[in-house]
Design a protein around this motif. Structure first.
Motif, PDB file in Angstrom:
ATOM      1  N   PRO A 262       0.838  -1.207   0.000  1.00 30.90           N
ATOM      2  CA  PRO A 262       0.000   0.000   0.000  1.00 30.90           C
ATOM      3  C   PRO A 262       0.870   1.253   0.000  1.00 30.90           C
ATOM      4  O   PRO A 262       1.824   1.362   0.778  1.00 30.90           O
ATOM      5  CB  PRO A 262      -0.811  -0.122   1.292  1.00 30.90           C
ATOM      6  CG  PRO A 262      -0.040  -1.071   2.156  1.00 30.90           C
ATOM      7  CD  PRO A 262       0.644  -2.013   1.219  1.00 30.90           C
TER       8      PRO A 262
ATOM      9  N   ALA B 136       0.685   3.273  -9.452  1.00 32.08           N
ATOM     10  CA  ALA B 136      -0.471   2.373  -9.480  1.00 32.08           C
ATOM     11  C   ALA B 136      -0.181   1.094 -10.255  1.00 32.08           C
ATOM     12  O   ALA B 136      -0.838   0.069 -10.039  1.00 32.08           O
ATOM     13  CB  ALA B 136      -1.679   3.094 -10.083  1.00 32.08           C
TER      14      ALA B 136
ATOM     15  N   GLU C 225       0.286  -2.203  -4.414  1.00 33.86           N
ATOM     16  CA  GLU C 225      -0.951  -2.923  -4.095  1.00 33.86           C
ATOM     17  C   GLU C 225      -2.149  -1.997  -4.260  1.00 33.86           C
ATOM     18  O   GLU C 225      -3.186  -2.378  -4.808  1.00 33.86           O
ATOM     19  CB  GLU C 225      -0.872  -3.436  -2.656  1.00 33.86           C
ATOM     20  CG  GLU C 225      -2.129  -4.104  -2.144  1.00 33.86           C
ATOM     21  CD  GLU C 225      -2.016  -4.435  -0.675  1.00 33.86           C
ATOM     22  OE1 GLU C 225      -2.741  -3.827   0.136  1.00 33.86           O
ATOM     23  OE2 GLU C 225      -1.180  -5.312  -0.325  1.00 33.86           O
ATOM     24  N   ARG C 226      -1.981  -0.765  -3.803  1.00 34.03           N
ATOM     25  CA  ARG C 226      -3.014   0.250  -3.902  1.00 34.03           C
ATOM     26  C   ARG C 226      -2.364   1.602  -3.676  1.00 34.03           C
ATOM     27  O   ARG C 226      -1.429   1.723  -2.895  1.00 34.03           O
ATOM     28  CB  ARG C 226      -4.096   0.031  -2.832  1.00 34.03           C
ATOM     29  CG  ARG C 226      -5.360   0.857  -3.031  1.00 34.03           C
ATOM     30  CD  ARG C 226      -6.247   0.228  -4.074  1.00 34.03           C
ATOM     31  NE  ARG C 226      -7.419   1.031  -4.380  1.00 34.03           N
ATOM     32  CZ  ARG C 226      -8.242   0.743  -5.383  1.00 34.03           C
ATOM     33  NH1 ARG C 226      -8.017  -0.309  -6.142  1.00 34.03           N
ATOM     34  NH2 ARG C 226      -9.296   1.506  -5.628  1.00 34.03           N
TER      35      ARG C 226
ATOM     36  N   THR D 105      -3.116   5.635  -2.665  1.00 35.64           N
ATOM     37  CA  THR D 105      -4.029   6.669  -2.172  1.00 35.64           C
ATOM     38  C   THR D 105      -3.371   8.019  -2.390  1.00 35.64           C
ATOM     39  O   THR D 105      -2.233   8.241  -1.974  1.00 35.64           O
ATOM     40  CB  THR D 105      -4.335   6.479  -0.677  1.00 35.64           C
ATOM     41  OG1 THR D 105      -4.889   5.179  -0.470  1.00 35.64           O
ATOM     42  CG2 THR D 105      -5.329   7.525  -0.201  1.00 35.64           C
TER      43      THR D 105
ATOM     44  N   ARG E 150      -7.156   1.881  -9.541  1.00 40.83           N
ATOM     45  CA  ARG E 150      -6.107   1.554  -8.571  1.00 40.83           C
ATOM     46  C   ARG E 150      -5.636   2.780  -7.784  1.00 40.83           C
ATOM     47  O   ARG E 150      -4.692   2.693  -7.014  1.00 40.83           O
ATOM     48  CB  ARG E 150      -4.923   0.901  -9.287  1.00 40.83           C
ATOM     49  CG  ARG E 150      -5.301  -0.400  -9.992  1.00 40.83           C
ATOM     50  CD  ARG E 150      -4.076  -1.021 -10.640  1.00 40.83           C
ATOM     51  NE  ARG E 150      -3.052  -1.339  -9.661  1.00 40.83           N
ATOM     52  CZ  ARG E 150      -3.034  -2.442  -8.936  1.00 40.83           C
ATOM     53  NH1 ARG E 150      -4.001  -3.329  -9.065  1.00 40.83           N
ATOM     54  NH2 ARG E 150      -2.046  -2.676  -8.078  1.00 40.83           N
TER      55      ARG E 150
ATOM     56  N   ASP F 133      -7.037   5.783  -5.251  1.00 42.85           N
ATOM     57  CA  ASP F 133      -8.080   6.413  -4.434  1.00 42.85           C
ATOM     58  C   ASP F 133      -7.661   7.851  -4.138  1.00 42.85           C
ATOM     59  O   ASP F 133      -6.488   8.110  -3.843  1.00 42.85           O
ATOM     60  CB  ASP F 133      -8.267   5.670  -3.109  1.00 42.85           C
ATOM     61  CG  ASP F 133      -8.745   4.242  -3.315  1.00 42.85           C
ATOM     62  OD1 ASP F 133      -9.538   4.015  -4.243  1.00 42.85           O
ATOM     63  OD2 ASP F 133      -8.298   3.365  -2.551  1.00 42.85           O
TER      64      ASP F 133
END
Length: 549
Positions: free
Chosen positions: A370, A388, A392-393, A395, A420, A422
């Protein structure tokens, strides 16, 4: 080397084009033909920049750690970007099947390609792609050290920013690290070290590594006078160097770390005129450097400027290492340095979990974990999209309430479409949650004041920058944030003179790009200002020296 015949490596995206008979004949006008023998070394890792070799008959092989990684047959040329930059060789190439080669001396090659642009563009484009392949393959020198060492991080950053092919070998993770150190006669406590062919550099500073690689460095205390000295090799400085040198000005370009500035570490610039599919910052910079050198610009990296004085109508530019350079005019294009978050313990994790750039070196830390990107400008948006593909993700934290307030629309659209990435608006980082490595961050909602925990193993920060102007004398007018005032905003100079457009309060000293107060923080505008500053330099030099104060 293996004696059996090996198949030729296929072309990879234009990296290994086969020259036509007409192109070979053109190169032959400034080269010589000679026979080759099996296992003959055409050039070796760490040796000075080789000549251009064109295979006329037989085959040649690229070796990595004694193993064949690529094979080239008749019609192909050998070499990479160092043909244009004069850096030392990052690979070893030997004859696999005897035959004949055409050998073209580098200086004559550059002259020929400047007259025949189609052939020049073919070879330059292939060399740029080859450099990217070498970077991805981990060719070149080895940096061995601990990921917790500030000097290891410094060397890795210097190599990455200068696009120098190398391989990072981490003491804590790589099982072969100790064996490599043993063969080099180095103890783990003596790291970091750079292994370069047969030589071992023990914790070299950036200048020592640059000399070993063949990066150009300025001569200290030189007595000749440059017409134009450009401080800072981002887009503005590179543009000034290209236009100044091409118009006959004796031009020197200096940078403390690497060419390219922030643009050089951008994974993709999609809104630059003439590149509808986008262009990486690295490729744009590499082309600009080759262009500047072709016209005669003298480049010095690393060369940190520490002061500026005026003496008898000339400017004395002092270097951090104690040297000085003399110039009739100066263009300041030092850009800005990344701004840091005001969060406790940030410095402890910089370079290992917290980053201010998104080159391949930093992005590796985000693979499969993350990741958080902080910022609302183009740099943050580009980084979020690139990360991305690995993380994994991702933000993206934006302090403001509107993503499009400071970010180009094309990036906003891509981020909004991405599954992918946020986006959290009105969000700020307040704490790091770490135990040897980053685990999470505490995020505060600027509207409600509520705080929550956000998983994060890698944190990338792009929250603007502060100008690199601390080395300038008091006579150079700055705005409240430290950016350089130019033109009317600079106010009257010595004797009541009015500075021209892009001119600072010192006559003959100009500012261009991000370091200038009121500038538009875009690559295109920086290039335009760098080019425009050269015309102003011409006018100032034609007017003659200013009267003594």
């Amino acid at each position: 080397m293996e004696q059996r015949s090996l198949p030729e490596t296929p072309d990879i995206g234009g990296a290994f084009p086969r020259l036509t008979e007409d192109q070979i004949e053109l190169l032959a006008t400034c080269g010589t033909r000679r026979r080759t023998r099996r296992d003959e070394v055409l050039f070796s890792l760490g040796e000075p920049c080789p000549d251009l070799f064109v295979i006329l008959a037989g085959k040649a092989a690229t070796l990595e750690d004694g193993k064949v990684v690529r094979v080239h047959g008749a019609g192909r040329f050998l070499g990479e970007l160092n043909l244009f930059t004069s850096q030392r060789s990052f690979i070893t190439i030997v004859v696999h099947e005897p035959g004949e080669v055409l050998v073209v001396p580098v200086e004559r090659l550059r002259e020929l390609l400047s007259r025949h642009t189609a052939l020049g563009d073919l070879i330059l484009r292939a060399c740029i792609i080859r450099r990217s392949l070498l970077l991805g393959f981990g060719s070149g020198f080895r940096i061995i050290g601990s990921r917790f060492s500030p000097d290891s991080r410094r060397l890795r950053e210097f190599a990455a920013r200068n696009r120098l092919p190398h391989r990072w070998i981490e003491l804590e993770e790589d099982p072969g690290a100790e064996e490599l150190l043993h063969r080099a006669g180095v103890e783990p406590k003596q790291t970091p070290v750079v292994v370069w062919g047969e030589s071992v550099l023990r914790n070299p500073d950036n200048a020592e590594l640059a000399r070993a690689i063949g990066l150009p460095a300025p001569e200290p205390d030189r007595t000749d006078v440059a017409d134009m000295l450009v401080v800072g090799a981002g887009p503005a400085g590179l543009a000034a160097s290209v236009y100044g040198a091409s118009e006959g000005l004796a031009t020197v370009l200096l940078d403390a770390v690497a060419t390219g500035g922030q643009a050089g570490i951008s994974p993709c610039i999609e809104n630059y005129l003439g590149f509808p599919a986008g262009i990486s910052g690295a490729e744009l910079v590499e082309r600009a450097i080759v262009q500047a050198c072709k016209f005669g610009t003298e480049v010095g990296v690393p060369a940190e400027v520490s002061g500026l004085d005026k003496d008898d109508g000339y400017y004395l530019v002092r270097l951090r290492d104690g040297g000085t350079m003399v110039a009739r005019s100066v263009i300041i294009a030092t850009g800005a340095r990344y701004r840091r978050l005001d969060v406790p313990h940030m410095a402890e994790y910089e370079g290992t979990c917290v980053f201010y750039a998104a080159t391949a070196v930093e992005m590796a830390a985000a693979r499969g974990v993350p990741t958080v990107v902080v910022g609302g400008g183009n740099s943050a948006g580009q980084a979020a999209l690139s990360l991305a593909e690995l993380a994994e993700r991702v933000t993206l934290l934006v302090r403001g309430g509107d993503l499009s307030a400071n970010m180009s629309r094309y990036l906003v659209d891509q981020i909004e479409r991405s599954e992918r990435v946020d986006v959290r608006l009105c969000a700020e980082v307040r704490e790091l949650v770490a135990d040897g490595g980053l685990n999470a961050i505490v995020v505060e909602d600027g509207r409600t004041g509520e705080r929550d925990l956000l998983p994060a193993r890698a944190l990338f920060v792009f929250i603007g920058a502060v100008p690199h102007t601390g080395w300038l004398p008091d006579q150079v007018a700055l705005d409240a944030e430290g950016f350089i005032r130019t033109g009317r905003e600079a106010g009257p100079g010595p004797g009541g003179r009015r500075p021209g457009h892009l001119e600072t309060s010192l006559p003959g000293v100009f500012a261009a790009g991000d370091v200038r107060s009121g500038s538009i923080k875009r690559v295109a505008s920086a290039v335009g200002e760098g080019a425009a500053a050269v015309q102003l330099v011409h006018r100032r030099l034609a007017a003659g020296p200013e009267p003594a104060d």
